[in-house]
Structure formats: C-alpha cells, structure tokens
Design an enzyme around this catalytic site. Structure first.
Site, PDB file in Angstrom:
ATOM      1  N   GLY A  25       0.830  -1.201   0.000  1.00 24.57           N
ATOM      2  CA  GLY A  25       0.000   0.000   0.000  1.00 24.57           C
ATOM      3  C   GLY A  25       0.859   1.243   0.000  1.00 24.57           C
ATOM      4  N   TYR A  26       0.519   2.207  -0.850  1.00 26.83           N
ATOM      5  CA  TYR A  26       1.296   3.449  -0.955  1.00 26.83           C
ATOM      6  C   TYR A  26       0.410   4.688  -0.846  1.00 26.83           C
ATOM      7  CZ  TYR A  26      -0.549   3.065  -5.674  1.00 26.83           C
ATOM      8  OH  TYR A  26      -1.394   2.935  -6.750  1.00 26.83           O
ATOM      9  N   GLU A  99     -10.777  -0.821  -4.646  1.00 21.12           N
ATOM     10  CA  GLU A  99      -9.829  -0.246  -5.603  1.00 21.12           C
ATOM     11  C   GLU A  99     -10.340  -0.328  -7.042  1.00 21.12           C
ATOM     12  OE1 GLU A  99      -7.083   1.282  -4.420  1.00 21.12           O
ATOM     13  OE2 GLU A  99      -7.767   0.750  -2.410  1.00 21.12           O
TER      14      GLU A  99
END
Length: 191
Positions: A25-26, A99
């Site tokens: 995760g970013y 997402e």
C-alpha cells in the site's frame, strides 16, 4: 479501459494454492486498513513514484467533480515507500471493490526495512483507464483536491492523512508534500 476493474482483477491473477500474499500500500492502504492482515511491515518498491494523477469518482469525488488520489508511475531510479501487509487471498474480494476505480493488480518485488525481499501485489491505476487525469501543476492539483468530496469524505482529508502517514514512515515524498503545502494556501477568491 473501463474505470470499473473488479472483474478484470479477478481474472488477472489466480491465488489458487496460496495461503498468504504480500500486499503493498502506498496511498490510503497505508492509513485506512479496513481488511484483516496476518502481518504488517514497512516496505519499498523500486522503479515507481507516487503521483496524484488518478481521478476519484467513487470515494473522494463524484463523476461530475472528481477528486485526485495517488497512483504509481514508472520512474527507473525511484523508490516508493509504503506499508506491506501479508493477507489471505480472500481479502481481495473486498479490495478489488475498494480499488475498482481504474486500479489493476500487478506483481511487484518488495524490499522490507531489514533488507529482506518478498513478492507481492500492488494496485496501480494506469494511464489507459477512464479515470486517469495525469500530470497537472501541484497548485492546480491542490485546488482540485480542496474542492472535491465524495462518499468517503473530503479529498483534502485523503491528502492530509496520507502526508501524515508518510511522515510517520519516514518518507520524504516531495510530490505529496508540495501539494499539501499548496492545499494549505488555496484561495477561491480568484474564481
């Protein structure tokens, strides 16, 4: 490519016979962990940089007034810091929906803070999806973020929570921090 990527992602990778996989995760996956995980570790991936170039029509904006959220764009020398979660493949039932607005699952090599490596999955919104907005000056991105809001809340909250999370990770994301600085000085008087 359609902005709704749920079915594309489900056909893209098979996790048959896999009991756990790393997820990198970013963006909001750093601070909004609404899924179970087996382990959590800071990590980096190489060759990618974080950019507020993806439109958010479903979480931090609307189809009429999209917000901006982060995606990754290729940059050979770049290192992107984030959080890795070891998860059960069943977690992707939820994450593929979360997402869905243009993000595809890709396999990536992770480097953990202790120097060890692992293979994992990362969601990236590529430039060929309908929601991709691309480059804009930091001040324009900040102005768009300041105005946008969607079912998950104000777009500015996303930016500010991400910036705080990156600081806690010890990341110096100049792109995110520049937009954050502009956000704090946005004026709507010139509209």
């Amino acid at each position: 490519m359609s902005a709704n990527t749920i079915e594309i992602n489900r056909a893209r990778q098979s996790f048959a016979g896999v009991s756990a996989i790393w997820l990198f995760g970013y963006g909001s996956l750093i601070y909004k962990v609404d899924f179970p995980f087996l382990e959590q570790r800071p990590a980096t991936i190489r060759g990618w940089q974080r950019r507020f170039w993806q439109g958010s029509h479903d979480h931090r904006g609307t189809p009429e007034a999209p917000g901006r959220v982060v995606t990754l764009v290729e940059q050979p020398d770049a290192v992107c810091k984030g959080m890795a979660y070891r998860v059960s493949p069943a977690v992707f039932e939820h994450l593929d929906v979360r997402e869905k607005n243009g993000y595809l699952r890709f396999t990536t090599r992770l480097t953990f803070d202790d120097g060890s490596h692992g293979e994992g999955v990362v969601y990236i919104a590529t430039e060929d999806n309908e929601a991709f907005l691309g480059h804009a000056p930091d001040e324009d991105i900040a102005r768009q973020i300041a105005r946008a809001s969607g079912p998950s809340g104000p777009n500015s909250e996303y930016l500010l929570r991400l910036a705080d999370s990156l600081r806690q990770l010890g990341d110096d994301c100049t792109h995110t921090f520049a937009i954050e600085r502009h956000l704090k000085t946005v004026s709507f008087d010139d509209e």
